[in-house]
Design a protein around this motif. Structure first.
Motif, PDB file in Angstrom:
ATOM      1  N   ASN A 259     -30.468 -30.497   1.239  1.00 39.58           N
ATOM      2  CA  ASN A 259     -29.836 -29.313   0.673  1.00 39.58           C
ATOM      3  C   ASN A 259     -28.562 -29.620  -0.105  1.00 39.58           C
ATOM      4  O   ASN A 259     -27.902 -28.716  -0.583  1.00 39.58           O
ATOM      5  CB  ASN A 259     -29.502 -28.321   1.795  1.00 39.58           C
ATOM      6  CG  ASN A 259     -30.740 -27.816   2.488  1.00 39.58           C
ATOM      7  OD1 ASN A 259     -31.748 -27.550   1.835  1.00 39.58           O
ATOM      8  ND2 ASN A 259     -30.679 -27.685   3.807  1.00 39.58           N
ATOM      9  N   SER A 260     -28.180 -30.888  -0.203  1.00 40.99           N
ATOM     10  CA  SER A 260     -26.930 -31.226  -0.881  1.00 40.99           C
ATOM     11  C   SER A 260     -27.029 -32.590  -1.541  1.00 40.99           C
ATOM     12  O   SER A 260     -27.482 -33.550  -0.944  1.00 40.99           O
ATOM     13  CB  SER A 260     -25.767 -31.217   0.110  1.00 40.99           C
ATOM     14  OG  SER A 260     -24.570 -31.617  -0.523  1.00 40.99           O
ATOM     15  N   LEU A 262     -24.225 -33.875  -2.652  1.00 44.80           N
ATOM     16  CA  LEU A 262     -22.880 -34.399  -2.438  1.00 44.80           C
ATOM     17  C   LEU A 262     -22.863 -35.368  -1.264  1.00 44.80           C
ATOM     18  O   LEU A 262     -23.402 -35.069  -0.201  1.00 44.80           O
ATOM     19  CB  LEU A 262     -21.907 -33.255  -2.156  1.00 44.80           C
ATOM     20  CG  LEU A 262     -21.534 -32.361  -3.343  1.00 44.80           C
ATOM     21  CD1 LEU A 262     -20.840 -31.105  -2.851  1.00 44.80           C
ATOM     22  CD2 LEU A 262     -20.641 -33.110  -4.315  1.00 44.80           C
ATOM     23  N   HIS A 266     -16.946 -36.270   0.278  1.00 44.53           N
ATOM     24  CA  HIS A 266     -16.963 -36.564  -1.157  1.00 44.53           C
ATOM     25  C   HIS A 266     -15.598 -36.408  -1.828  1.00 44.53           C
ATOM     26  O   HIS A 266     -15.392 -36.880  -2.944  1.00 44.53           O
ATOM     27  CB  HIS A 266     -17.974 -35.658  -1.867  1.00 44.53           C
ATOM     28  CG  HIS A 266     -17.644 -34.190  -1.748  1.00 44.53           C
ATOM     29  ND1 HIS A 266     -18.131 -33.413  -0.720  1.00 44.53           N
ATOM     30  CD2 HIS A 266     -16.867 -33.376  -2.504  1.00 44.53           C
ATOM     31  CE1 HIS A 266     -17.679 -32.177  -0.854  1.00 44.53           C
ATOM     32  NE2 HIS A 266     -16.913 -32.123  -1.933  1.00 44.53           N
ATOM     33  N   GLU A 273     -12.968 -30.489 -10.032  1.00 48.52           N
ATOM     34  CA  GLU A 273     -13.969 -29.466  -9.715  1.00 48.52           C
ATOM     35  C   GLU A 273     -15.208 -29.568 -10.600  1.00 48.52           C
ATOM     36  O   GLU A 273     -16.310 -29.218 -10.169  1.00 48.52           O
ATOM     37  CB  GLU A 273     -13.362 -28.060  -9.822  1.00 48.52           C
ATOM     38  CG  GLU A 273     -12.884 -27.649 -11.204  1.00 48.52           C
ATOM     39  CD  GLU A 273     -11.480 -28.142 -11.536  1.00 48.52           C
ATOM     40  OE1 GLU A 273     -10.912 -27.663 -12.528  1.00 48.52           O
ATOM     41  OE2 GLU A 273     -10.971 -29.009 -10.802  1.00 48.52           O
ATOM     42  N   VAL A 276     -17.588 -31.966  -8.914  1.00 46.61           N
ATOM     43  CA  VAL A 276     -18.160 -31.356  -7.708  1.00 46.61           C
ATOM     44  C   VAL A 276     -19.237 -30.343  -8.097  1.00 46.61           C
ATOM     45  O   VAL A 276     -20.331 -30.317  -7.522  1.00 46.61           O
ATOM     46  CB  VAL A 276     -17.061 -30.682  -6.862  1.00 46.61           C
ATOM     47  CG1 VAL A 276     -17.685 -29.899  -5.703  1.00 46.61           C
ATOM     48  CG2 VAL A 276     -16.091 -31.724  -6.320  1.00 46.61           C
ATOM     49  N   HIS A 277     -18.939 -29.518  -9.105  1.00 43.21           N
ATOM     50  CA  HIS A 277     -19.914 -28.521  -9.564  1.00 43.21           C
ATOM     51  C   HIS A 277     -21.159 -29.191 -10.134  1.00 43.21           C
ATOM     52  O   HIS A 277     -22.276 -28.675  -9.981  1.00 43.21           O
ATOM     53  CB  HIS A 277     -19.285 -27.605 -10.609  1.00 43.21           C
ATOM     54  CG  HIS A 277     -18.224 -26.711 -10.055  1.00 43.21           C
ATOM     55  ND1 HIS A 277     -17.254 -26.115 -10.830  1.00 43.21           N
ATOM     56  CD2 HIS A 277     -17.971 -26.321  -8.781  1.00 43.21           C
ATOM     57  CE1 HIS A 277     -16.460 -25.394 -10.063  1.00 43.21           C
ATOM     58  NE2 HIS A 277     -16.874 -25.504  -8.814  1.00 43.21           N
ATOM     59  N   GLU A 280     -23.274 -30.066  -7.250  1.00 41.32           N
ATOM     60  CA  GLU A 280     -23.819 -28.841  -6.653  1.00 41.32           C
ATOM     61  C   GLU A 280     -24.979 -28.300  -7.481  1.00 41.32           C
ATOM     62  O   GLU A 280     -25.981 -27.822  -6.930  1.00 41.32           O
ATOM     63  CB  GLU A 280     -22.707 -27.794  -6.532  1.00 41.32           C
ATOM     64  CG  GLU A 280     -21.688 -28.124  -5.452  1.00 41.32           C
ATOM     65  CD  GLU A 280     -20.530 -27.147  -5.418  1.00 41.32           C
ATOM     66  OE1 GLU A 280     -20.339 -26.439  -6.437  1.00 41.32           O
ATOM     67  OE2 GLU A 280     -19.822 -27.096  -4.402  1.00 41.32           O
ATOM     68  N   ARG A 281     -24.875 -28.386  -8.799  1.00 40.81           N
ATOM     69  CA  ARG A 281     -25.984 -27.954  -9.669  1.00 40.81           C
ATOM     70  C   ARG A 281     -27.200 -28.843  -9.480  1.00 40.81           C
ATOM     71  O   ARG A 281     -28.348 -28.368  -9.470  1.00 40.81           O
ATOM     72  CB  ARG A 281     -25.541 -27.958 -11.141  1.00 40.81           C
ATOM     73  CG  ARG A 281     -24.574 -26.860 -11.507  1.00 40.81           C
ATOM     74  CD  ARG A 281     -24.476 -26.664 -13.011  1.00 40.81           C
ATOM     75  NE  ARG A 281     -24.065 -27.890 -13.688  1.00 40.81           N
ATOM     76  CZ  ARG A 281     -22.793 -28.231 -13.896  1.00 40.81           C
ATOM     77  NH1 ARG A 281     -21.810 -27.434 -13.465  1.00 40.81           N
ATOM     78  NH2 ARG A 281     -22.483 -29.341 -14.538  1.00 40.81           N
ATOM     79  N   ALA A 283     -28.029 -30.403  -6.785  1.00 40.31           N
ATOM     80  CA  ALA A 283     -28.636 -30.042  -5.500  1.00 40.31           C
ATOM     81  C   ALA A 283     -29.449 -28.763  -5.635  1.00 40.31           C
ATOM     82  O   ALA A 283     -30.555 -28.640  -5.078  1.00 40.31           O
ATOM     83  CB  ALA A 283     -27.545 -29.875  -4.445  1.00 40.31           C
ATOM     84  N   PHE A 284     -28.915 -27.800  -6.386  1.00 44.54           N
ATOM     85  CA  PHE A 284     -29.614 -26.535  -6.597  1.00 44.54           C
ATOM     86  C   PHE A 284     -30.939 -26.760  -7.324  1.00 44.54           C
ATOM     87  O   PHE A 284     -31.988 -26.213  -6.962  1.00 44.54           O
ATOM     88  CB  PHE A 284     -28.716 -25.594  -7.389  1.00 44.54           C
ATOM     89  CG  PHE A 284     -29.344 -24.260  -7.689  1.00 44.54           C
ATOM     90  CD1 PHE A 284     -29.539 -23.324  -6.679  1.00 44.54           C
ATOM     91  CD2 PHE A 284     -29.738 -23.939  -8.986  1.00 44.54           C
ATOM     92  CE1 PHE A 284     -30.121 -22.094  -6.950  1.00 44.54           C
ATOM     93  CE2 PHE A 284     -30.321 -22.716  -9.260  1.00 44.54           C
ATOM     94  CZ  PHE A 284     -30.510 -21.780  -8.240  1.00 44.54           C
TER      95      PHE A 284
END
Length: 290
Positions: A259-260, A262, A266, A273, A276-277, A280-281, A283-284
């Motif tokens: 699910n991640s 990251l 991290h 940021e 990090v984003h 996160e994208r 992972a999505f």
């Protein structure tokens, strides 16, 4: 003895060659590379390996070349003259020696067998690219002739022994050609996975190989990610591993969560940021949420 790294510093063959060549030629060694690749620490380890003192001149955006030579405190002298202080009659009381003067005045006597020369000090001029473009040009004569004139006293300061000058740059701006001609140049490339493994083992002896292998794999996956704004450095990798060991994490703990994207902890690797984003994208998207 020639410099080949130390027990605390892993030097690649080409870096060792560059250090020894600069010492033999009696030229400043200009070391470029991205931040966190051990440029500053190199100078300290060269001094330790050769058994000589080190003087560190940390350059800032406001640093002037004159500050490395000396500074004349006219304000203090004027104040003392108004107070009737006898020290005003000796102008040398108001001259503060800079790092270059201190290096020229050093009295080290260690014999460097490999170079058939009397002992010197290591002078580190750190992050020269932070200063104004005229800063390196203003040091040309001093680095060439190893002397400078003190106008207030009329004396000429000459180096007792030519210092081993190591200059670092984060490659943020170009340096003048006239300055570059006087240096021996070396670019520290980011270490490959095997060199990085050796570096980690110096800082964390006895680390479990399974944890180290998994951590290195994840680290390079992060570093090589396309679109990353700031790639994590060697020093940040060491900080991350220190945290992993402090948390007593295992190789299994590090394996990617479905699910991640990251990595664990991290914040030691990703410092803004946007990055990090980005993960996160990723992972999505991996979860099929396009």
């Amino acid at each position: 003895m020639q410099f080949e790294g130390t027990k605390d510093y892993v030097a690649t063959d080409d870096l060792s060659v560059a250090v020894n060549a600069a010492i033999t030629l009696e030229r400043p060694l200009l070391v470029k590379g991205e931040p966190g690749t051990g440029k500053t620490e190199l100078a300290r380890q060269v001094a330790a390996a050769l058994g000589v003192p080190i003087l560190e001149w940390a350059v800032k955006s406001t640093t002037r070349a004159q500050q490395g030579l000396y500074e004349y405190d006219a304000v203090s002298r004027l104040r003392d003259s108004q107070l009737g202080d006898e020290r005003v009659h000796d102008i040398s009381n108001y001259i503060r020696k800079g790092k270059l003067w201190q290096a020229f005045d050093a009295k080290a006597r260690v014999v460097l067998l490999a170079f058939q020369a009397p002992g010197r000090v290591v002078l580190l001029i750190d992050e020269i690219d932070k200063a104004d473009i005229e800063f390196p040009n203003d040091l040309l004569q001093e680095l060439d002739r190893m002397e400078f004139h003190v106008y207030e006293t009329g004396e000429t300061i000459r180096a007792r022994h030519r210092p081993i000058v190591i200059i670092t740059s984060n490659n943020e701006k170009e340096l003048p050609d006239a300055f570059l001609r006087r240096c021996f140049f070396h670019y520290i490339r980011f270490p490959d996975i095997e060199t990085l493994r050796r570096i980690v083992e110096v800082h964390h002896p006895g680390i479990k190989q399974s944890l180290l292998t998994t951590a290195l794999t994840q680290f390079f996956a992060v570093r090589d990610q396309q679109g990353l704004k700031k790639k994590p450095s060697t020093s940040e990798m060491l900080d991350w591993l220190k945290l992993l060991l402090a948390e007593d994490l295992t190789a299994d703990d590090l394996k990617a969560d479905a699910n991640s994207a990251l990595p664990r902890l991290h914040g030691a690797l990703l410092k803004n940021e946007q990055d990090v984003h980005l993960f996160e994208r990723l992972a999505f998207m991996a979860r099929g949420g396009r």
